[in-house]
Structure formats: structure tokens, C-alpha cells
Design an enzyme around this catalytic site. Structure first.
Site, PDB file in Angstrom:
ATOM      1  N   ASP A 111      43.697  43.237  28.667  1.00 11.55           N
ATOM      2  CA  ASP A 111      44.087  41.928  29.193  1.00 11.55           C
ATOM      3  C   ASP A 111      45.554  41.862  29.605  1.00 11.55           C
ATOM      4  O   ASP A 111      46.194  40.808  29.505  1.00 11.55           O
ATOM      5  CB  ASP A 111      43.776  40.814  28.174  1.00 11.55           C
ATOM      6  CG  ASP A 111      42.312  40.790  27.788  1.00 11.55           C
ATOM      7  OD1 ASP A 111      41.483  41.122  28.647  1.00 11.55           O
ATOM      8  OD2 ASP A 111      42.007  40.462  26.616  1.00 11.55           O
ATOM      9  N   LYS A 158      45.613  43.665  34.584  1.00 13.02           N
ATOM     10  CA  LYS A 158      45.307  44.784  35.490  1.00 13.02           C
ATOM     11  C   LYS A 158      44.646  44.280  36.779  1.00 13.02           C
ATOM     12  O   LYS A 158      44.957  44.747  37.865  1.00 13.02           O
ATOM     13  CB  LYS A 158      44.345  45.771  34.793  1.00 13.02           C
ATOM     14  CG  LYS A 158      44.946  46.398  33.544  1.00 13.02           C
ATOM     15  CD  LYS A 158      43.933  47.255  32.808  1.00 13.02           C
ATOM     16  CE  LYS A 158      42.816  46.470  32.132  1.00 13.02           C
ATOM     17  NZ  LYS A 158      43.238  45.631  31.012  1.00 13.02           N
ATOM     18  N   GLY A 159      43.735  43.299  36.625  1.00 10.44           N
ATOM     19  CA  GLY A 159      43.028  42.781  37.797  1.00 10.44           C
ATOM     20  C   GLY A 159      43.999  42.216  38.811  1.00 10.44           C
ATOM     21  O   GLY A 159      43.930  42.519  39.999  1.00 10.44           O
ATOM     22  N   GLY A 202      37.201  41.931  31.508  1.00  8.30           N
ATOM     23  CA  GLY A 202      37.264  40.653  32.208  1.00  8.30           C
ATOM     24  C   GLY A 202      38.595  40.615  32.933  1.00  8.30           C
ATOM     25  O   GLY A 202      39.640  40.564  32.308  1.00  8.30           O
ATOM     26  N   HIS A 203      38.556  40.750  34.252  1.00  5.23           N
ATOM     27  CA  HIS A 203      39.792  40.820  35.040  1.00  5.23           C
ATOM     28  C   HIS A 203      39.917  39.550  35.877  1.00  5.23           C
ATOM     29  O   HIS A 203      39.089  39.281  36.744  1.00  5.23           O
ATOM     30  CB  HIS A 203      39.772  42.066  35.934  1.00  5.23           C
ATOM     31  CG  HIS A 203      39.763  43.360  35.158  1.00  5.23           C
ATOM     32  ND1 HIS A 203      39.752  44.588  35.752  1.00  5.23           N
ATOM     33  CD2 HIS A 203      39.787  43.595  33.818  1.00  5.23           C
ATOM     34  CE1 HIS A 203      39.753  45.540  34.821  1.00  5.23           C
ATOM     35  NE2 HIS A 203      39.763  44.949  33.646  1.00  5.23           N
ATOM     36  N   THR A 204      40.954  38.776  35.601  1.00  4.48           N
ATOM     37  CA  THR A 204      41.138  37.503  36.294  1.00  4.48           C
ATOM     38  C   THR A 204      41.982  37.708  37.544  1.00  4.48           C
ATOM     39  O   THR A 204      43.024  38.358  37.498  1.00  4.48           O
ATOM     40  CB  THR A 204      41.871  36.506  35.381  1.00  4.48           C
ATOM     41  OG1 THR A 204      41.273  36.565  34.099  1.00  4.48           O
ATOM     42  CG2 THR A 204      41.819  35.100  35.926  1.00  4.48           C
ATOM     43  N   ARG A 208      22.144  61.732  25.284  1.00  2.56           N
ATOM     44  CA  ARG A 208      21.227  62.113  26.377  1.00  2.56           C
ATOM     45  C   ARG A 208      19.920  61.330  26.332  1.00  2.56           C
ATOM     46  O   ARG A 208      18.864  61.822  26.707  1.00  2.56           O
ATOM     47  CB  ARG A 208      20.985  63.638  26.357  1.00  2.56           C
ATOM     48  CG  ARG A 208      22.271  64.382  26.700  1.00  2.56           C
ATOM     49  CD  ARG A 208      22.324  65.752  26.134  1.00  2.56           C
ATOM     50  NE  ARG A 208      22.386  65.721  24.679  1.00  2.56           N
ATOM     51  CZ  ARG A 208      22.447  66.805  23.918  1.00  2.56           C
ATOM     52  NH1 ARG A 208      22.442  67.997  24.479  1.00  2.56           N
ATOM     53  NH2 ARG A 208      22.517  66.700  22.616  1.00  2.56           N
ATOM     54  N   GLN A 221      39.903  47.977  30.024  1.00  2.67           N
ATOM     55  CA  GLN A 221      40.374  48.144  28.642  1.00  2.67           C
ATOM     56  C   GLN A 221      41.810  48.707  28.677  1.00  2.67           C
ATOM     57  O   GLN A 221      42.507  48.456  29.643  1.00  2.67           O
ATOM     58  CB  GLN A 221      39.425  49.052  27.844  1.00  2.67           C
ATOM     59  CG  GLN A 221      38.117  48.382  27.455  1.00  2.67           C
ATOM     60  CD  GLN A 221      37.137  48.228  28.595  1.00  2.67           C
ATOM     61  OE1 GLN A 221      36.804  49.177  29.272  1.00  2.67           O
ATOM     62  NE2 GLN A 221      36.669  47.032  28.813  1.00  2.67           N
ATOM     63  N   THR A 267      36.190  37.402  28.781  1.00  2.00           N
ATOM     64  CA  THR A 267      34.771  37.733  28.656  1.00  2.00           C
ATOM     65  C   THR A 267      34.090  36.916  27.563  1.00  2.00           C
ATOM     66  O   THR A 267      32.962  36.463  27.728  1.00  2.00           O
ATOM     67  CB  THR A 267      34.620  39.253  28.382  1.00  2.00           C
ATOM     68  OG1 THR A 267      35.171  39.956  29.485  1.00  2.00           O
ATOM     69  CG2 THR A 267      33.171  39.659  28.200  1.00  2.00           C
TER      70      THR A 267
HETATM   71  P1  GDP Z   1      43.035  42.174  32.702  1.00  2.00           P
HETATM   72  O1  GDP Z   1      41.803  42.283  31.890  1.00  2.00           O
HETATM   73  O2  GDP Z   1      44.036  43.245  32.367  1.00  2.00           O
HETATM   74  O3  GDP Z   1      42.777  42.128  34.175  1.00  2.00           O
HETATM   75  O4  GDP Z   1      43.704  40.795  32.298  1.00  2.00           O
HETATM   76  P2  GDP Z   1      42.947  39.357  32.051  1.00  2.00           P
HETATM   77  O5  GDP Z   1      42.571  38.808  33.365  1.00  2.00           O
HETATM   78  O6  GDP Z   1      41.895  39.492  31.035  1.00  2.00           O
HETATM   79  O7  GDP Z   1      44.103  38.539  31.361  1.00  2.00           O
HETATM   80  C1  GDP Z   1      45.334  38.367  31.988  1.00  2.00           C
HETATM   81  C2  GDP Z   1      45.595  36.868  32.162  1.00  2.00           C
HETATM   82  O8  GDP Z   1      46.941  36.689  32.554  1.00  2.00           O
HETATM   83  C3  GDP Z   1      44.774  36.239  33.264  1.00  2.00           C
HETATM   84  O9  GDP Z   1      44.514  34.904  32.904  1.00  2.00           O
HETATM   85  C4  GDP Z   1      45.707  36.279  34.476  1.00  2.00           C
HETATM   86  O10 GDP Z   1      45.439  35.246  35.418  1.00  2.00           O
HETATM   87  C5  GDP Z   1      47.025  36.052  33.818  1.00  2.00           C
HETATM   88  N1  GDP Z   1      48.197  36.678  34.437  1.00  2.00           N
HETATM   89  C6  GDP Z   1      48.327  37.906  35.005  1.00  2.00           C
HETATM   90  N2  GDP Z   1      49.606  38.150  35.315  1.00  2.00           N
HETATM   91  C7  GDP Z   1      50.307  37.064  34.938  1.00  2.00           C
HETATM   92  C8  GDP Z   1      51.696  36.719  34.943  1.00  2.00           C
HETATM   93  O11 GDP Z   1      52.546  37.494  35.370  1.00  2.00           O
HETATM   94  N3  GDP Z   1      52.031  35.479  34.432  1.00  2.00           N
HETATM   95  C9  GDP Z   1      51.103  34.613  33.944  1.00  2.00           C
HETATM   96  N4  GDP Z   1      51.517  33.444  33.468  1.00  2.00           N
HETATM   97  N5  GDP Z   1      49.803  34.917  33.904  1.00  2.00           N
HETATM   98  C10 GDP Z   1      49.414  36.113  34.381  1.00  2.00           C
HETATM   99  P1  IMO Z   2      39.952  44.284  29.874  1.00  2.00           P
HETATM  100  O1  IMO Z   2      39.507  45.294  30.907  1.00  2.00           O
HETATM  101  C1  IMO Z   2      40.566  43.229  25.695  1.00  2.00           C
HETATM  102  C2  IMO Z   2      37.904  45.070  22.756  1.00  2.00           C
HETATM  103  C3  IMO Z   2      36.985  44.096  22.047  1.00  2.00           C
HETATM  104  C4  IMO Z   2      36.865  44.788  20.698  1.00  2.00           C
HETATM  105  C5  IMO Z   2      36.836  46.268  21.087  1.00  2.00           C
HETATM  106  C6  IMO Z   2      35.438  46.857  21.162  1.00  2.00           C
HETATM  107  O2  IMO Z   2      39.653  42.898  30.250  1.00  2.00           O
HETATM  108  O3  IMO Z   2      41.362  44.532  29.475  1.00  2.00           O
HETATM  109  P2  IMO Z   2      33.498  46.608  22.962  1.00  2.00           P
HETATM  110  O4  IMO Z   2      32.722  45.417  23.403  1.00  2.00           O
HETATM  111  O5  IMO Z   2      34.232  47.296  24.052  1.00  2.00           O
HETATM  112  O6  IMO Z   2      32.697  47.581  22.139  1.00  2.00           O
HETATM  113  O7  IMO Z   2      34.607  46.008  21.935  1.00  2.00           O
HETATM  114  O8  IMO Z   2      37.463  46.356  22.342  1.00  2.00           O
HETATM  115  N1  IMO Z   2      37.836  45.023  24.233  1.00  2.00           N
HETATM  116  C7  IMO Z   2      38.751  44.423  24.997  1.00  2.00           C
HETATM  117  N2  IMO Z   2      39.836  43.690  24.670  1.00  2.00           N
HETATM  118  N3  IMO Z   2      40.294  43.481  26.998  1.00  2.00           N
HETATM  119  C8  IMO Z   2      39.231  44.223  27.349  1.00  2.00           C
HETATM  120  O9  IMO Z   2      38.978  44.585  28.631  1.00  2.00           O
HETATM  121  C9  IMO Z   2      38.376  44.706  26.320  1.00  2.00           C
HETATM  122  N4  IMO Z   2      37.248  45.436  26.316  1.00  2.00           N
HETATM  123  C10 IMO Z   2      36.935  45.634  25.032  1.00  2.00           C
HETATM  124  O10 IMO Z   2      37.570  42.826  21.942  1.00  2.00           O
HETATM  125  O11 IMO Z   2      38.031  44.560  19.940  1.00  2.00           O
HETATM  126 MG    MG Z   3      40.695  41.165  30.518  1.00  2.00          MG
END
Ligand code: GDP
Ligand code: IMO
Ligand code: MG
Length: 433
Positions: free
Chosen positions: A13, A16-17, A40-42, A142, A222, A298
Site C-alpha cells: 500500500d 504503487k498503483g 488493491g491499487h488505488t 502441481r 505487495q 481490498t
Molecule cells: P498500492 O497498493 O501500493 O497501490 O497503494 P494503495 O492504493 O493500496 O494505498 C495507497 C493510498 O494512498 C491510496 O489511497 C492512494 O490514493 C493514496 N496515495 C498515493 N500516493 C499518495 C500521496 O502522495 N499522498 C496522499 N495523500 N495519498 C496518496
Molecule cells: P498491495 O499490492 C498490503 C498482506 C495481508 C496479510 C498478508 C497475507 O495493495 O500493496 P494474503 O491474503 O496475501 O495471504 O495475506 O499480506 N497483504 C497486503 N498488505 N497491501 C497488499 O497489496 C497486500 N497483499 C497482501 O494483509 O497481512
Molecule cells: Mg494496496
């Protein structure tokens, strides 16, 4: 032209998205290589706000193919839902390609994920419950079902019949009602019909693009500290979200990667169980969570928040040869009076220079902090490094020193344009040599 990798440097989180969305302007291919719909990439761009789980963020760029690579485990139901949401928002899906070698999440995988979590009791990992661990376990054993199997009705039906029989025996031990093989087969035939036009030998598409000198961007899912080997095992995911893991999950050689970009938040978060040395369980942690709305994309679970951990960060930088970093969510720290940076670990009076393998040591880590003054001003409209307050620049420099990297991008808000390119002459949109 070699590929570029974008990967998470902490526990996921990191944003990356958003970074991939911002960097994909010239990419020919954007590839998801690992994980499944636990990700979950926002993304917040001119097309709207989107929560992506399986489809690469490159889908928003008309010139790019969006590839789900061989290393991804795909829940077809989730994929079709995601496709429907994007279609409804007017996003063209003709560039979506799905590897025929990718494994499928089957109906028994989430069931096993949930019963296994329950049986772990207090030691539960806190998985997303999406069946990711069981799907990867079947792949390694497998006994997996692959996308290619969807193209052969007879084989799919034989495999599912045999697997349902054996999985039902184990589910029965957990007291879970048996699955109906005929129903599963029918359901997956229906998925097959809808997914078929997108199925491809994606490793060949990627190799062809690289051979033609076109830009390939890998969207990590991740993050390094959730890696099966180098993360906080067993509190990790079941894939290899490192640079090396992404190569395997896309079908490219390490020598075909020109650069690995690390995405790090300006602080730390993690969802679920497991060690977190710099966790803040006080009012500052609550403040960050509320200000940043740190709730899982997610699962909606509250994310645990803490200070930036430069010991773990340095380890991740070294293992993945990260040269440049995108430092995201910088604006979240705007109103803090002081900010802490963890630059050392102590365990029982001894310094620990890098993250340990032993679980008991992880739990006993006492972080050593450097305290820096906050900048107490709004950075969300700033687009040039020189315009950041001096204390903010100082924090960036300390992270650069502690990690041994260059911070190339600073995120100051969720939308695509809320980014500071720290070096206008070498923007991160350009490849490093
Ligand atoms: P990811 O899984 O790595 O793609 O990240 P997530 O989408 O799960 O969580 C990142 C959160 O931070 C999302 O709600 C984004 O919209 C938000 N976000 C990303 N970059 C920034 C930033 O520079 N500032 C702020 N305030 N929010 C950000
Ligand atoms: P993004 O791509 C944050 C965490 C889960 C749990 C552990 C194992 O959005 O950064 P799983 O369902 O993969 O077997 O859960 O990994 N986890 C994440 N935490 N961001 C993610 O993906 C994650 N994907 C899995 O919360 O602790
Ligand atoms: Mg995420």
C-alpha cells in the site's frame, strides 16, 4: 530497451498503483507479475478513481497493453467484476492480455484460506481471505488449474472433478460443506468464454516488445517485507514481490531489467498481523491513520501506522538493487511537529544491523530513532523540490542518506499530477541508463 520494475519497499500500500499510472505514459506494456486480488491499487486520474486488484494500472493508457503475467494467481470472478467496473467507466479493455500460464484461484482456495486462518487462532496472519496462499500452495504442489486449462473443456472438467473430490475430503475435516463439481465446471466454462479473447503467451509479448526496443513497465504488487523469504515470515504473503520474483512472474531475465524503482511511504503501515518495530499505538498513530484514511483497499481493515523504518528500508534497497525511490504520502506528515526516523535496531543491548530471520528477535526489536523537526505547512500543491520547506527537504535528504538512494519522486496527494520530480533533468518518467 530493458524493462523497468516498480516495487513496494515496505509492507504494501505504498502507492504503487498511483506511481505506475504516472509513469506509464510512454510504456508499451504494463505488467502485473505477482500476487492476486489481495492487491488493491488505488488510482486517481482524469478518468476517475479506481481500485485495481488484478488489472495493471496501465489499462488507462491507450498505447499500452495491460498484461497479467504468469506469476499472478487469478480469481476469474474477481477479474470479470473488475473488467465490468472498468467497462462501465468507459475504459477500453482491448489491450488486456492474460497469461495462459497463470494459475486460477478456485472456489476451494478462499475456503481453505479462511479455515486455516481460523485454526491459527491468536497467530492468525490476517490474510485478505482471497485464497492467495492456498492457490500458490497448489501451484507448487502441481495441483493447480491454469488459465490454459480454460481452453480445453475436457481437461478442465477432468481436473476439476478430481480436485473437488480430494478438496472436499479435507474441507469435510474442517466441517465445511462440500463443493459441487458440476457447478464449479459450469461456472468456469462461463468464465472461460469471457476471458478467452484476452488469453495470450504473455512472456512472448513481453520478449517481443523488449526486442523491438519498446518500454516495458512491471507493476509490483505487495511489497518486499511481505516476501516469502525476506519478509517477516510467516506473516507474509505467498509470493515473491521482490525484483527477482517479478522477473520470474513476467518471464524476463534479471539482465533485462535496467532499473528497479522502490516505492516507499514517508512513514510505515501494515495490515494484518506480524512484527512492526516502529508501530505507533498512540495518538500520533491514530492521527496518521485518520488523516491518511489508512484503511485497506481490498478488505477495508484499519492499517497499522508507524514511523519510517530505514533499517528495513536499507535491507530492501540492497536486496533489490533499488537506485531511485518514489516517496509517497509525504503530505500526510504536513502537520506533525516532529517526525521520527528509525535508523537502528537494538535487541537485548546489542545492535542488529539488518532485519533478522528469527521471529523472537523481530518481536524484541527496540528501534533507535532520530527526531527531525516537522515543516507544519501544506505541501499538496508543491511541484518543485526547491519549493518544499527546508525541514521537509531535510527529511527527504535523511531518507536518501539512510537508504543509500536518490528520491526521484515525492507524492504530495493521491492524484496523478500530485508529484514532485526532484530532478527535472532526470525525471523518473525517463529510463535510467
Ligand atoms: P498500492 O497498493 O501500493 O497501490 O497503494 P494503495 O492504493 O493500496 O494505498 C495507497 C493510498 O494512498 C491510496 O489511497 C492512494 O490514493 C493514496 N496515495 C498515493 N500516493 C499518495 C500521496 O502522495 N499522498 C496522499 N495523500 N495519498 C496518496
Ligand atoms: P498491495 O499490492 C498490503 C498482506 C495481508 C496479510 C498478508 C497475507 O495493495 O500493496 P494474503 O491474503 O496475501 O495471504 O495475506 O499480506 N497483504 C497486503 N498488505 N497491501 C497488499 O497489496 C497486500 N497483499 C497482501 O494483509 O497481512
Ligand atoms: Mg494496496
Amino acid at each position: 530497451m530493458p524493462a523497468r520494475l516498480v516495487m513496494g519497499g515496505q509492507w504494501g500500500d505504498e502507492g504503487k498503483g498511483k506511481i505506475v499510472d504516472a509513469l506509464a505514459e510512454h510504456a508499451a506494456l504494463v505488467v502485473r507479475a505477482t500476487g492476486g486480488d489481495n492487491a488493491g491499487h488505488t488510482i486517481l486520474n482524469p478518468r476517475g478513481e479506481f481500485k485495481m486488484h488484478l488489472i495493471p494500472s496501465g489499462i488507462f493508457h491507450a498505447q499500452a497493453l495491460a498484461i497479467i503475467g504468469n506469476g499472478v494467481v487469478i480469481n476469474p470472478r474477481g477479474l470479470l467484476d473488475e473488467m465490468a467496473t472498468l467497462r462501465a467507466a468507459g475504459i477500453d479493455l482491448s489491450g488486456l492480455r492474460i497469461s495462459d500460464r497463470a494459475h486460477l484461484v478456485m472456489p476451494w482456495h478462499p475456503l481453505f484460506d479462511q479455515v486455516e486462518e481460523r485454526s491459527r487462532g491468536a497467530g492468525a496472519i490476517g490474510t485478505t481471505g482471497r485464497g492467495i496462499g492456498p492457490a500458490y500452495a497448489d501451484r507448487a504442489s502441481r495441483t493447480g488449474v491454469r488459465v490454459a486449462d480454460l481452453q480445453d473443456e475436457r481437461l478442465l472438467s477432468e481436473k476439476v472433478t478430481a480436485l473437488v473430490a480430494s478438496k472436499n475430503r479435507i474441507l469435510g475435516l474442517y466441517g465445511v460443506a462440500p463443493l459441487d463439481a458440476a457447478q464449479v465446471i459450469e461456472q468456469y466454462y462461463a468464465f472461460a468464454e469471457q476471458i478467452e479473447p484476452h488469453i495470450a503467451a504473455t512472456e512472448i509479448l513481453i520478449q517481443d516488445a523488449l526486442a523491438a526496443g519498446r518500454e516495458v513497465l512491471i507493476e509490483g504488487a505487495q511489497a518486499a517485507l511481505l516476501d516469502l523469504d525476506f519478509g517477516t515470515y510467516p506473516y507474509v504473503t505467498s509470493s515473491f514481490p521482490t525484483a527477482a520474483g517479478s522477473c520470474a512472474g513476467a518471464g524476463i531475465a534479471p539482465t533485462q531489467v535496467c532499473e528497479t524503482l522502490g516505492v516507499f511511504k514517508a512513514y510505515s503501515t501494515r495490515v494484518g498481523g506480524g512484527p512492526f518495530p516502529t508501530e505507533l499505538t498512540d495518538a500520533t498513530g491514530d492521527h496518521i491513520r485518520e488523516r491518511a484514511r489508512e484503511f485497506g483497499t481490498t478488505t477495508g481493515r484499519p492499517r497499522r501506522c508507524g514511523w519510517f523504518d530505514a533499517v528495513a528500508g536499507r535491507y530492501v534497497v540492497r536486496l533489490n538493487d533499488i537506485g531511485r525511490v518514489a516517496l509517497t504520502r509525504f503530505d500526510i506528515l504536513d502537520d506533525l511537529e516532529e517526525i521520527r526516523l528509525c535508523t537502528g535496531y537494538w535487541v537485548g543491548g546489542e545492535a542488529l544491523p539488518y532485519p533478522p530471520a528469527r521471529e523472537d528477535l523481530w518481536e524484541r526489536i527496540e528501534p533507535v530513532y532520530e527526531t527531525l523537526p516537522g515543516w507544519r505547512s501544506d505541501t499538496s500543491d508543491i511541484r518543485a523540490l526547491a519549493d518544499l520547506p527546508a525541514n521537509a527537504r531535510r527529511y527527504v535528504e535523511r531518507i536518501e542518506e539512510a537508504l543509500g538512494v536518490t528520491v526521484g519522486l515525492i507524492g504530495v496527494g493521491p492524484s496523478r499530477e500530485q508529484l514532485i520530480h526532484t530532478d527535472a533533468s532526470a525525471p523518473m518518467t525517463a529510463m535510467a541508463g
